[in-house]
Design a protein around this motif. Structure first.
Motif, PDB file in Angstrom:
ATOM      1  N   ALA A 261       0.689  -1.469  -0.126  1.00 33.29           N
ATOM      2  CA  ALA A 261      -0.187  -0.091   0.355  1.00 33.29           C
ATOM      3  C   ALA A 261       1.223   1.301  -0.532  1.00 33.29           C
ATOM      4  N   GLY A 262       2.158   1.186  -0.206  1.00 33.55           N
ATOM      5  CA  GLY A 262       3.356   2.282   0.095  1.00 33.55           C
ATOM      6  C   GLY A 262       3.850   3.020   1.145  1.00 33.55           C
ATOM      7  N   ILE A 263       3.400   2.293   1.949  1.00 38.10           N
ATOM      8  CA  ILE A 263       4.436   2.657   3.712  1.00 38.10           C
ATOM      9  C   ILE A 263       5.206   1.825   3.887  1.00 38.10           C
ATOM     10  N   VAL A 264       6.179   2.887   3.424  1.00 37.05           N
ATOM     11  CA  VAL A 264       8.200   2.419   4.150  1.00 37.05           C
ATOM     12  C   VAL A 264       8.555   2.677   4.837  1.00 37.05           C
TER      13      VAL A 264
ATOM     14  N   ILE B  85      10.089  -3.064   4.533  1.00 35.74           N
ATOM     15  CA  ILE B  85       9.892  -1.471   5.709  1.00 35.74           C
ATOM     16  C   ILE B  85      10.889  -0.848   6.609  1.00 35.74           C
ATOM     17  N   LEU B  86      10.900   0.285   7.286  1.00 37.12           N
ATOM     18  CA  LEU B  86      11.685   0.528   8.160  1.00 37.12           C
ATOM     19  C   LEU B  86      11.069   1.038   8.986  1.00 37.12           C
TER      20      LEU B  86
ATOM     21  N   GLN C 137      13.823  15.175  14.246  1.00 36.89           N
ATOM     22  CA  GLN C 137      14.465  15.825  14.690  1.00 36.89           C
ATOM     23  C   GLN C 137      15.666  15.484  16.277  1.00 36.89           C
ATOM     24  N   SER C 138      15.277  13.488  16.142  1.00 34.64           N
ATOM     25  CA  SER C 138      16.032  12.959  17.353  1.00 34.64           C
ATOM     26  C   SER C 138      17.424  12.786  16.533  1.00 34.64           C
ATOM     27  N   GLY C 139      17.285  13.148  15.295  1.00 36.65           N
ATOM     28  CA  GLY C 139      18.502  11.991  14.576  1.00 36.65           C
ATOM     29  C   GLY C 139      18.531  10.679  14.468  1.00 36.65           C
ATOM     30  N   GLN C 140      18.236  10.192  14.279  1.00 34.70           N
ATOM     31  CA  GLN C 140      17.646   9.039  13.866  1.00 34.70           C
ATOM     32  C   GLN C 140      16.659   8.510  12.920  1.00 34.70           C
ATOM     33  N   MET C 141      16.583   9.005  12.777  1.00 31.26           N
ATOM     34  CA  MET C 141      15.384   9.064  10.743  1.00 31.26           C
ATOM     35  C   MET C 141      15.858   9.600  10.321  1.00 31.26           C
ATOM     36  N   ASP C 142      15.778   9.093   8.862  1.00 35.59           N
ATOM     37  CA  ASP C 142      16.052  10.118   7.523  1.00 35.59           C
ATOM     38  C   ASP C 142      15.632   8.775   6.237  1.00 35.59           C
ATOM     39  N   GLU C 143      15.446  10.377   5.508  1.00 38.33           N
ATOM     40  CA  GLU C 143      14.728   9.539   4.132  1.00 38.33           C
ATOM     41  C   GLU C 143      15.302   8.915   3.604  1.00 38.33           C
ATOM     42  N   LEU C 144      16.428   9.348   3.492  1.00 40.52           N
ATOM     43  CA  LEU C 144      17.534   7.576   2.634  1.00 40.52           C
ATOM     44  C   LEU C 144      17.696   6.475   3.230  1.00 40.52           C
ATOM     45  N   ASP C 145      17.218   6.766   4.784  1.00 39.91           N
ATOM     46  CA  ASP C 145      17.006   5.072   5.033  1.00 39.91           C
ATOM     47  C   ASP C 145      16.028   4.280   4.760  1.00 39.91           C
ATOM     48  N   TRP C 146      15.078   4.636   3.129  1.00 37.88           N
ATOM     49  CA  TRP C 146      13.936   3.976   2.723  1.00 37.88           C
ATOM     50  C   TRP C 146      14.698   4.164   1.513  1.00 37.88           C
TER      51      TRP C 146
END
Length: 303
Positions: free
Chosen positions: A25-28, A67-68, A259-268
């Protein structure tokens, strides 16, 4: 293909079929908040094992389906009322809050709005400040408006900036104050209670997309792990601008929790292809006789 983030879903209680449907369904990416398990825990060790699963096995399991997985760590308000146990859990939290993939302290706040809940909510706000992490607030199901206002008042007493706090489980009664005070306003799309997709469409029409976040909070109860893409589809059908859909069902969650520094769009966007031959501590998502899925580089999700 549209991309969505579900920033509040308890996938520990979901099946691999759900993971497959969510990815289709598009959840990444998803965020799994620490919460109660339907039955009160009686030992600190059970919290330790649970937190370990959030930063370990579940992160691995989600990746095996494309999924990340991120999570939040915290003592939930319901179990804060067992004060002797809660004191022990507070000692565990710093050990897990700094681990890879932890994007906030949460979900914390009030349930019955007791003195014990207030005590441990305040202690966890201080932990979030110390670790420079966002906070995910669980607003109470009973007397919600009072509890939501109190949650924000106490957060400000402890010096947290509103942009570092995501107030979840909002409804029509709370949304205006939350947005007016500069907080992120998250909404749980949950069958028969909390917030439905149709009501969510009306809120976005009225308030616009700024700082509004859509999530499912799907858990072991009657709930829908596809609530975010389904709500996005209804928004589209009802004429909500595409950019507003992207903000409320993807970008706002990313901005808030990055803002946590732990999540980035490049991750997926740059994720490794799915390889279900991989194991974690010798364990696989497969059972005997099942054929592992192994994707090549061409199967990656591109922006």
């Amino acid at each position: 293909m549209e991309m969505y983030i579900d920033p509040h879903i308890h996938v520990t209680s979901r099946t691999t079929d759900d993971y497959e449907a969510m990815r289709k369904a598009g959840i990444v990416a998803i965020i799994e908040p620490a919460f109660w398990l339907g039955q009160p825990r009686t030992e600190a060790a059970s919290f330790k094992d649970y937190f370990s699963s959030l930063v370990g096995w579940e992160r691995f399991r989600a990746k095996q389906f494309g999924i990340l997985h991120y999570c939040t760590i915290g003592l939930n308000s319901k179990e804060a009322n067992n004060e002797p146990l809660a004191e022990q859990v507070m000692e565990l939290l710093p050990l897990y809050a700094g681990k890879q993939g932890v994007v906030a302290i949460g979900e914390i706040g009030y349930d019955d709005q007791t003195a014990a809940e207030d005590k441990f909510y305040r202690l966890q706000l201080e932990l979030a400040k110390e670790m420079d992490l966002p906070v995910m607030i669980h607003t109470p199901h009973r007397d919600k408006k009072k509890g939501t206002t109190k949650s924000m008042d106490v957060s400000e007493e402890h010096g947290l900036a509103p942009n570092m706090v995501i107030v979840d489980h909002n409804n029509e009664e709370t949304v205006k104050e939350v947005l007016d005070r500069g907080y992120w306003a998250a909404f749980t799309i949950y069958p028969h209670t909390k917030m439905g997709s149709e009501r969510m469409v009306e809120i976005v029409k009225q308030y616009g997309p700024e700082r509004i976040i859509v999530d499912s909070a799907a858990d072991w109860g009657i709930s829908d792990p596809l609530a975010v893409p389904k709500t996005a589809a209804l928004m589209r059908k009802m004429g909500i601008p595409e950019e507003h859909i992207r903000m409320t069902c993807y970008q706002n969650a990313l901005t808030a929790y990055a803002q946590s520094g732990q999540m980035d769009e490049l991750d997926w966007l740059n994720a490794e292809p799915i390889d279900q031959t991989k194991k974690m501590s010798g364990n696989s998502v497969l059972r005997g006789g099942q054929v592992p899925r192994v994707d090549g580089p061409s199967d990656r999700v591109e922006n």
